[in-house]
Design a protein around this motif. Structure first.
Motif, PDB file in Angstrom:
ATOM      1  N   ARG A  19      16.089 -35.491 -43.579  1.00  0.00           N
ATOM      2  CA  ARG A  19      14.784 -35.852 -43.003  1.00  0.00           C
ATOM      3  C   ARG A  19      13.757 -34.775 -43.322  1.00  0.00           C
ATOM      4  O   ARG A  19      12.613 -35.072 -43.695  1.00  0.00           O
ATOM      5  CB  ARG A  19      14.908 -36.046 -41.491  1.00  0.00           C
ATOM      6  N   VAL A  20      14.169 -33.516 -43.180  1.00  0.00           N
ATOM      7  CA  VAL A  20      13.262 -32.407 -43.472  1.00  0.00           C
ATOM      8  C   VAL A  20      12.884 -32.388 -44.947  1.00  0.00           C
ATOM      9  O   VAL A  20      11.704 -32.249 -45.311  1.00  0.00           O
ATOM     10  CB  VAL A  20      13.904 -31.059 -43.068  1.00  0.00           C
ATOM     11  N   LEU A  21      13.885 -32.536 -45.817  1.00  0.00           N
ATOM     12  CA  LEU A  21      13.630 -32.477 -47.255  1.00  0.00           C
ATOM     13  C   LEU A  21      12.721 -33.614 -47.721  1.00  0.00           C
ATOM     14  O   LEU A  21      11.817 -33.407 -48.532  1.00  0.00           O
ATOM     15  CB  LEU A  21      14.953 -32.522 -48.020  1.00  0.00           C
ATOM     16  N   VAL A  22      12.962 -34.813 -47.202  1.00  0.00           N
ATOM     17  CA  VAL A  22      12.152 -35.967 -47.600  1.00  0.00           C
ATOM     18  C   VAL A  22      10.714 -35.796 -47.139  1.00  0.00           C
ATOM     19  O   VAL A  22       9.768 -36.069 -47.883  1.00  0.00           O
ATOM     20  CB  VAL A  22      12.757 -37.268 -47.035  1.00  0.00           C
ATOM     21  N   GLU A  23      10.541 -35.321 -45.906  1.00  0.00           N
ATOM     22  CA  GLU A  23       9.194 -35.149 -45.370  1.00  0.00           C
ATOM     23  C   GLU A  23       8.419 -34.072 -46.135  1.00  0.00           C
ATOM     24  O   GLU A  23       7.226 -34.217 -46.396  1.00  0.00           O
ATOM     25  CB  GLU A  23       9.260 -34.784 -43.889  1.00  0.00           C
ATOM     26  N   ARG A  24       9.084 -32.996 -46.490  1.00  0.00           N
ATOM     27  CA  ARG A  24       8.409 -31.864 -47.114  1.00  0.00           C
ATOM     28  C   ARG A  24       8.249 -32.010 -48.627  1.00  0.00           C
ATOM     29  O   ARG A  24       7.454 -31.302 -49.233  1.00  0.00           O
ATOM     30  CB  ARG A  24       9.179 -30.577 -46.804  1.00  0.00           C
ATOM     31  N   ASN A  25       9.026 -32.945 -49.221  1.00  0.00           N
ATOM     32  CA  ASN A  25       8.999 -33.065 -50.683  1.00  0.00           C
ATOM     33  C   ASN A  25       8.887 -34.531 -51.093  1.00  0.00           C
ATOM     34  O   ASN A  25       9.834 -35.115 -51.654  1.00  0.00           O
ATOM     35  CB  ASN A  25      10.255 -32.440 -51.282  1.00  0.00           C
ATOM     36  N   PRO A  26       7.748 -35.152 -50.840  1.00  0.00           N
ATOM     37  CA  PRO A  26       7.579 -36.578 -51.185  1.00  0.00           C
ATOM     38  C   PRO A  26       7.625 -36.847 -52.685  1.00  0.00           C
ATOM     39  O   PRO A  26       7.803 -38.005 -53.106  1.00  0.00           O
ATOM     40  CB  PRO A  26       6.198 -36.900 -50.601  1.00  0.00           C
ATOM     41  N   PRO A 296      22.860 -24.138 -33.186  1.00  0.00           N
ATOM     42  CA  PRO A 296      21.647 -24.969 -33.244  1.00  0.00           C
ATOM     43  C   PRO A 296      20.848 -24.737 -34.521  1.00  0.00           C
ATOM     44  O   PRO A 296      20.191 -25.650 -35.030  1.00  0.00           O
ATOM     45  CB  PRO A 296      20.856 -24.519 -32.011  1.00  0.00           C
ATOM     46  N   GLU A 297      20.907 -23.518 -35.062  1.00  0.00           N
ATOM     47  CA  GLU A 297      20.138 -23.186 -36.259  1.00  0.00           C
ATOM     48  C   GLU A 297      20.792 -23.662 -37.555  1.00  0.00           C
ATOM     49  O   GLU A 297      20.188 -23.548 -38.633  1.00  0.00           O
ATOM     50  CB  GLU A 297      19.931 -21.671 -36.357  1.00  0.00           C
ATOM     51  N   SER A 298      22.010 -24.186 -37.489  1.00  0.00           N
ATOM     52  CA  SER A 298      22.743 -24.499 -38.708  1.00  0.00           C
ATOM     53  C   SER A 298      22.014 -25.502 -39.594  1.00  0.00           C
ATOM     54  O   SER A 298      21.872 -25.300 -40.806  1.00  0.00           O
ATOM     55  CB  SER A 298      24.140 -25.029 -38.361  1.00  0.00           C
ATOM     56  N   ALA A 299      21.538 -26.596 -39.011  1.00  0.00           N
ATOM     57  CA  ALA A 299      20.849 -27.617 -39.803  1.00  0.00           C
ATOM     58  C   ALA A 299      19.561 -27.071 -40.403  1.00  0.00           C
ATOM     59  O   ALA A 299      19.207 -27.399 -41.543  1.00  0.00           O
ATOM     60  CB  ALA A 299      20.553 -28.836 -38.939  1.00  0.00           C
ATOM     61  N   VAL A 300      18.859 -26.228 -39.639  1.00  0.00           N
ATOM     62  CA  VAL A 300      17.611 -25.645 -40.133  1.00  0.00           C
ATOM     63  C   VAL A 300      17.889 -24.743 -41.325  1.00  0.00           C
ATOM     64  O   VAL A 300      17.191 -24.786 -42.353  1.00  0.00           O
ATOM     65  CB  VAL A 300      16.898 -24.854 -39.012  1.00  0.00           C
ATOM     66  N   LEU A 301      18.932 -23.900 -41.203  1.00  0.00           N
ATOM     67  CA  LEU A 301      19.295 -23.002 -42.294  1.00  0.00           C
ATOM     68  C   LEU A 301      19.708 -23.786 -43.531  1.00  0.00           C
ATOM     69  O   LEU A 301      19.303 -23.474 -44.653  1.00  0.00           O
ATOM     70  CB  LEU A 301      20.435 -22.078 -41.860  1.00  0.00           C
ATOM     71  N   ARG A 302      20.522 -24.827 -43.329  1.00  0.00           N
ATOM     72  CA  ARG A 302      20.991 -25.614 -44.476  1.00  0.00           C
ATOM     73  C   ARG A 302      19.818 -26.293 -45.180  1.00  0.00           C
ATOM     74  O   ARG A 302      19.737 -26.307 -46.404  1.00  0.00           O
ATOM     75  CB  ARG A 302      22.014 -26.655 -44.026  1.00  0.00           C
ATOM     76  N   LYS A 308      15.294 -24.629 -51.186  1.00  0.00           N
ATOM     77  CA  LYS A 308      15.127 -23.551 -52.158  1.00  0.00           C
ATOM     78  C   LYS A 308      15.960 -23.816 -53.412  1.00  0.00           C
ATOM     79  O   LYS A 308      15.480 -23.648 -54.540  1.00  0.00           O
ATOM     80  CB  LYS A 308      15.524 -22.213 -51.546  1.00  0.00           C
ATOM     81  N   ALA A 309      17.204 -24.252 -53.228  1.00  0.00           N
ATOM     82  CA  ALA A 309      18.085 -24.513 -54.368  1.00  0.00           C
ATOM     83  C   ALA A 309      17.531 -25.646 -55.231  1.00  0.00           C
ATOM     84  O   ALA A 309      17.517 -25.562 -56.464  1.00  0.00           O
ATOM     85  CB  ALA A 309      19.487 -24.857 -53.880  1.00  0.00           C
ATOM     86  N   ALA A 311      14.419 -26.611 -55.436  1.00  0.00           N
ATOM     87  CA  ALA A 311      13.198 -26.162 -56.103  1.00  0.00           C
ATOM     88  C   ALA A 311      13.531 -25.340 -57.351  1.00  0.00           C
ATOM     89  O   ALA A 311      12.860 -25.450 -58.379  1.00  0.00           O
ATOM     90  CB  ALA A 311      12.351 -25.338 -55.136  1.00  0.00           C
ATOM     91  N   GLU A 312      14.586 -24.532 -57.273  1.00  0.00           N
ATOM     92  CA  GLU A 312      15.011 -23.756 -58.434  1.00  0.00           C
ATOM     93  C   GLU A 312      15.492 -24.671 -59.553  1.00  0.00           C
ATOM     94  O   GLU A 312      15.193 -24.461 -60.733  1.00  0.00           O
ATOM     95  CB  GLU A 312      16.123 -22.778 -58.028  1.00  0.00           C
ATOM     96  N   ILE A 313      16.245 -25.709 -59.170  1.00  0.00           N
ATOM     97  CA  ILE A 313      16.733 -26.646 -60.177  1.00  0.00           C
ATOM     98  C   ILE A 313      15.558 -27.371 -60.836  1.00  0.00           C
ATOM     99  O   ILE A 313      15.501 -27.520 -62.059  1.00  0.00           O
ATOM    100  CB  ILE A 313      17.696 -27.647 -59.527  1.00  0.00           C
ATOM    101  N   ALA A 314      14.601 -27.803 -60.009  1.00  0.00           N
ATOM    102  CA  ALA A 314      13.449 -28.540 -60.532  1.00  0.00           C
ATOM    103  C   ALA A 314      12.618 -27.686 -61.489  1.00  0.00           C
ATOM    104  O   ALA A 314      12.036 -28.201 -62.450  1.00  0.00           O
ATOM    105  CB  ALA A 314      12.585 -29.010 -59.370  1.00  0.00           C
ATOM    106  N   SER A 315      12.593 -26.390 -61.244  1.00  0.00           N
ATOM    107  CA  SER A 315      11.801 -25.486 -62.095  1.00  0.00           C
ATOM    108  C   SER A 315      12.595 -24.978 -63.291  1.00  0.00           C
ATOM    109  O   SER A 315      12.071 -24.194 -64.094  1.00  0.00           O
ATOM    110  CB  SER A 315      11.288 -24.310 -61.277  1.00  0.00           C
ATOM    111  N   GLY A 316      13.857 -25.388 -63.396  1.00  0.00           N
ATOM    112  CA  GLY A 316      14.682 -24.991 -64.534  1.00  0.00           C
ATOM    113  C   GLY A 316      15.391 -23.669 -64.378  1.00  0.00           C
ATOM    114  O   GLY A 316      15.959 -23.163 -65.341  1.00  0.00           O
ATOM    115  N   LYS A 317      15.387 -23.074 -63.178  1.00  0.00           N
ATOM    116  CA  LYS A 317      16.075 -21.797 -62.969  1.00  0.00           C
ATOM    117  C   LYS A 317      17.572 -22.037 -62.831  1.00  0.00           C
ATOM    118  O   LYS A 317      17.984 -22.985 -62.179  1.00  0.00           O
ATOM    119  CB  LYS A 317      15.551 -21.109 -61.714  1.00  0.00           C
TER     120      LYS A 317
END
Length: 317
Positions: A19-26, A296-302, A308-309, A311-317
């Protein structure tokens, strides 16, 4: 970027993270399911145990992203047949696991659990006759086996306690210094063990690490010493560790076991080992909670680390 997600896992789902990823990265396209979508063209597959069908369905697939650290044996086996694909792990649980490892070091080395048990019945014996073995850490040697995201955090914590810290890492061929930590190649382990009052295992499970610590390695440890394992139980020879602990000169903090409960609705009556570690007062037992599934922080951390991972893949890193 098209990302296909297999969300089923015995210990967690990825619903909150997605849900977080979809909302933040349309601008990213997400599909979900145990089977490949029609006309599969995903470039990234998020799965803990990807099937051959998922790995071969999309001609555009370049990367398999695990939703945790460590590679399951079944995943390692199937990925060997897809050498063109990049396999990445996630280290969102490095901080929580390192925290637990340091807690186990202190609890085991200072006999905190037996002292606590005595105090609950009004017994102050541990103040005058410390539980065996109890040991000072400051000024003594420590070795961290595996110098990745978790190992680095553990090493820094041990150095902060005044220990002389060394670490071994499989990917290095010569020694180097990282702050207060001396990093050595993996084959230097036997040289380091005799000066390791604390030995912390943070290596991934692999054919190279299975049985890494056996009877011979345990015999090299000084007296007294503390062993902490937050990696995988198979890194240590089960019988050899039990016999060494039963002798009383070694303390241990164990968060990983040879048999473990894997379903949240089947948590009772699951033996952790073929040997009665639970009868030994010099062992601190922890039910594989270093990865902090229940925090409680586990989902937020993941979610943050997945973003981040990706975004690195998308940028070719």
């Amino acid at each position: 970027m098209w990302i296909h997600v297999v969300s089923a896992h015995p210990n967690f789902t990825l619903e909150a993270e997605l849900r977080v990823l979809v909302e933040r990265n349309p601008h990213w396209r997400f599909t979900i399911g145990d089977e490949p979508p029609a006309d599969a063209g995903y470039q990234v597959l998020i799965a803990s145990r990807p099937t051959r069908e998922l790995l071969s369905a999309s001609p555009r697939l370049t990367t398999v992203q695990l939703p945790f650290s460590g590679v399951p044996a079944v995943t390692r086996e199937v990925m060997a047949d897809f050498p063109h694909l990049e396999l990445r792990s996630l280290h969102h649980n490095a901080g929580p696991t390192a925290e637990l490892a340091l807690g186990l070091v202190l609890a085991a080395a200072r006999g905190i659990v037996p002292a606590d048990t005595g105090m609950r019945s009004g017994d102050w014996t541990s103040r005058f006759v410390p539980p065996r073995p109890t040991m000072l850490l400051d000024g003594h040697g420590a070795t961290v086996v595996g110098y990745g995201e978790i190992g680095r955090r553990v090493a820094r914590g041990l150095a902060a306690l005044g220990m002389r810290v060394r670490a071994t890492r499989a990917s290095v061929t010569s020694a180097y210094t990282d702050g207060d930590v001396e990093v050595r190649p993996a084959d230097a382990l036997t040289e380091l063990l005799p000066d390791s009052r604390v030995l912390v295992l943070t290596v991934p499970a692999s054919p190279a690490t299975t049985g890494l610590i056996g009877e011979a390695e345990l015999a090299l440890l000084p007296v007294p010493a503390t062993l902490v394992n937050v990696s995988r139980a198979t890194v240590v020879d089960e019988k050899a560790l039990y016999e060494k602990l039963r002798g009383g000169d070694l303390a241990a903090g164990l968060d990983v076991w040879w048999d473990e409960a894997i379903e949240p609705d089947a948590v009772h009556g699951v033996p952790a080992s073929a040997y009665p570690f639970h009868e030994l007062p010099n062992v601190v037992l922890s039910p594989h909670r270093g990865g902090a599934f229940s925090l409680p922080e586990s989902a937020v951390l993941r979610a943050a680390h997945l973003e981040k991972a990706l975004a690195e893949i998308a940028s070719g890193k």
